[in-house]
Enzyme design. Sequence first.
Site, PDB file in Angstrom:
ATOM      1  N   TYR A 126      92.572  14.298 -20.034  1.00 54.77           N
ATOM      2  CA  TYR A 126      93.754  13.433 -20.038  1.00 54.77           C
ATOM      3  C   TYR A 126      93.346  11.955 -20.144  1.00 54.77           C
ATOM      4  O   TYR A 126      92.491  11.615 -20.971  1.00 54.77           O
ATOM      5  CB  TYR A 126      94.622  13.686 -18.793  1.00 54.77           C
ATOM      6  CG  TYR A 126      94.816  15.162 -18.521  1.00 54.77           C
ATOM      7  CD1 TYR A 126      95.507  15.959 -19.438  1.00 54.77           C
ATOM      8  CD2 TYR A 126      94.300  15.784 -17.389  1.00 54.77           C
ATOM      9  CE1 TYR A 126      95.677  17.317 -19.213  1.00 54.77           C
ATOM     10  CE2 TYR A 126      94.466  17.140 -17.162  1.00 54.77           C
ATOM     11  CZ  TYR A 126      95.156  17.893 -18.076  1.00 54.77           C
ATOM     12  OH  TYR A 126      95.311  19.227 -17.846  1.00 54.77           O
ATOM     13  N   TYR A 132     103.758  30.142 -19.973  1.00 56.69           N
ATOM     14  CA  TYR A 132     102.917  29.002 -19.580  1.00 56.69           C
ATOM     15  C   TYR A 132     102.534  29.072 -18.094  1.00 56.69           C
ATOM     16  O   TYR A 132     101.369  28.894 -17.731  1.00 56.69           O
ATOM     17  CB  TYR A 132     103.645  27.683 -19.908  1.00 56.69           C
ATOM     18  CG  TYR A 132     102.883  26.469 -19.453  1.00 56.69           C
ATOM     19  CD1 TYR A 132     101.753  26.037 -20.138  1.00 56.69           C
ATOM     20  CD2 TYR A 132     103.264  25.765 -18.306  1.00 56.69           C
ATOM     21  CE1 TYR A 132     101.016  24.939 -19.690  1.00 56.69           C
ATOM     22  CE2 TYR A 132     102.549  24.668 -17.860  1.00 56.69           C
ATOM     23  CZ  TYR A 132     101.439  24.256 -18.554  1.00 56.69           C
ATOM     24  OH  TYR A 132     100.710  23.170 -18.118  1.00 56.69           O
ATOM     25  N   VAL A 166      93.998  21.639 -12.578  1.00 59.67           N
ATOM     26  CA  VAL A 166      94.297  21.120 -11.240  1.00 59.67           C
ATOM     27  C   VAL A 166      93.861  22.052 -10.107  1.00 59.67           C
ATOM     28  O   VAL A 166      93.923  21.675  -8.935  1.00 59.67           O
ATOM     29  CB  VAL A 166      95.789  20.746 -11.027  1.00 59.67           C
ATOM     30  CG1 VAL A 166      96.176  19.499 -11.770  1.00 59.67           C
ATOM     31  CG2 VAL A 166      96.709  21.893 -11.356  1.00 59.67           C
ATOM     32  N   LYS A 212      94.485  26.298 -21.324  1.00 56.44           N
ATOM     33  CA  LYS A 212      94.959  25.695 -22.583  1.00 56.44           C
ATOM     34  C   LYS A 212      93.930  25.818 -23.709  1.00 56.44           C
ATOM     35  O   LYS A 212      94.282  25.828 -24.884  1.00 56.44           O
ATOM     36  CB  LYS A 212      95.311  24.215 -22.352  1.00 56.44           C
ATOM     37  CG  LYS A 212      96.491  24.001 -21.393  1.00 56.44           C
ATOM     38  CD  LYS A 212      96.621  22.536 -20.991  1.00 56.44           C
ATOM     39  CE  LYS A 212      97.764  22.291 -20.024  1.00 56.44           C
ATOM     40  NZ  LYS A 212      97.787  20.907 -19.496  1.00 56.44           N
ATOM     41  N   SER A 227      94.968  24.405 -16.150  1.00 58.21           N
ATOM     42  CA  SER A 227      94.950  23.876 -17.523  1.00 58.21           C
ATOM     43  C   SER A 227      93.727  24.281 -18.334  1.00 58.21           C
ATOM     44  O   SER A 227      93.692  24.032 -19.543  1.00 58.21           O
ATOM     45  CB  SER A 227      95.055  22.352 -17.500  1.00 58.21           C
ATOM     46  OG  SER A 227      96.364  21.989 -17.157  1.00 58.21           O
TER      47      SER A 227
HETATM   48  N1  GLN Z   1     100.246  24.139 -13.805  1.00 57.37           N
HETATM   49  C1  GLN Z   1      99.918  22.753 -13.970  1.00 57.37           C
HETATM   50  C2  GLN Z   1     101.087  22.067 -14.644  1.00 57.37           C
HETATM   51  O1  GLN Z   1     101.562  22.587 -15.608  1.00 57.37           O
HETATM   52  C3  GLN Z   1      98.692  22.624 -14.799  1.00 57.37           C
HETATM   53  C4  GLN Z   1      98.260  21.201 -14.943  1.00 57.37           C
HETATM   54  C5  GLN Z   1      96.783  21.005 -14.935  1.00 57.37           C
HETATM   55  O2  GLN Z   1      95.981  21.888 -14.593  1.00 57.37           O
HETATM   56  N2  GLN Z   1      96.380  19.800 -15.250  1.00 57.37           N
HETATM   57  O3  GLN Z   1     101.522  21.037 -14.251  1.00 57.37           O
END
Ligand code: GLN
Length: 310
Positions: A246, A194, A264, A70, A67
């Site tokens: 988050y 994505y 993650v 992003k 993420s």
């Molecule tokens: N690939 C993970 C997902 O889309 C990324 C989520 C994350 O890093 N928080 O669920």
Amino acid sequence: MESTDYLDDIVATVRQDMESHLGRGKVADYIPALARVDPKNFAIAIATCDGRTAQAGGVHLPFSIQSISKIFTLTLALNKLGANLWERVGREPSGSRFNSIVQLEAEKGIPRNPLINAGAVVITDALLDGGDADATIAEILGFMRRLADDPAIVIDDEVAESEAQTGFRNSALANFLRANENLKSKVEDVLKVYFNQCAIRMNCRQLARAGLYLANAGHDPLNHASVTTPFRAKRINAVMMTCGHYDASGDFACRVGLPGKSGVGGGILAIAPRKASICVWSPGLNAQGNSMVGSMALERLSSLTGWSVF
Ligand code: GLN
């Protein structure tokens, strides 16, 4: 780049202070490539606006940026669409899990912010704009290589493939967005981009270097490229501060006091405005899906440097 004793001492202290915590948290296990990463890994790298670096731990070990990507797709989308982007995605913290679906229904397909999965999928769609998925993946990868000043950065195909095989929630989010007319391209194309952006592999040094423009009002202080406008860089930092972790964004702001974005894979990119870009990596996650020891390391770094914006 030259190094500086002062920051070298600080990162060495941070690493030492984390020693007894290594291995804490739970490594993401929804795909095998993430599940097999050693939870005891730890790295911290700092790149300063005046060209210095400091690092400790496994800073050359690549990990899945997940993420953290992003932030970079948000930059590209803001450059492309400007403030019109905010008609498709909000900029309020969600207070929900990163892949929550329930809020999206209540808010009629306008995701709370660009850093939860639903919002990031909209951002990816804005970049794709009905075009070719492979070309958009190449655009994102090329952007990362330029920002990190390293053409060797690649996408981990195994991770991208497993993300696609297990991405049922992301697929549900994308379909729901499409049903609400907030997705213009084909769901499968948006998800392909994505999953590939999440699967980019970078190490802490590369990510710290790549984030420098955010510490320097949108302008790369080392090669003098204009990456985005000062106004947009300010917006991106604000969204990182309020939404980058988050439903733990408030806690991160209280403890660290810097705009930050977690993934993650266990990485966190944090920005000390006008000073430095910082990347930490430790794969064990807390209950909100953010690196547990990484957050602790940034809290320690922030108190040792006094870099909190508060
Ligand atoms: N690939 C993970 C997902 O889309 C990324 C989520 C994350 O890093 N928080 O669920």
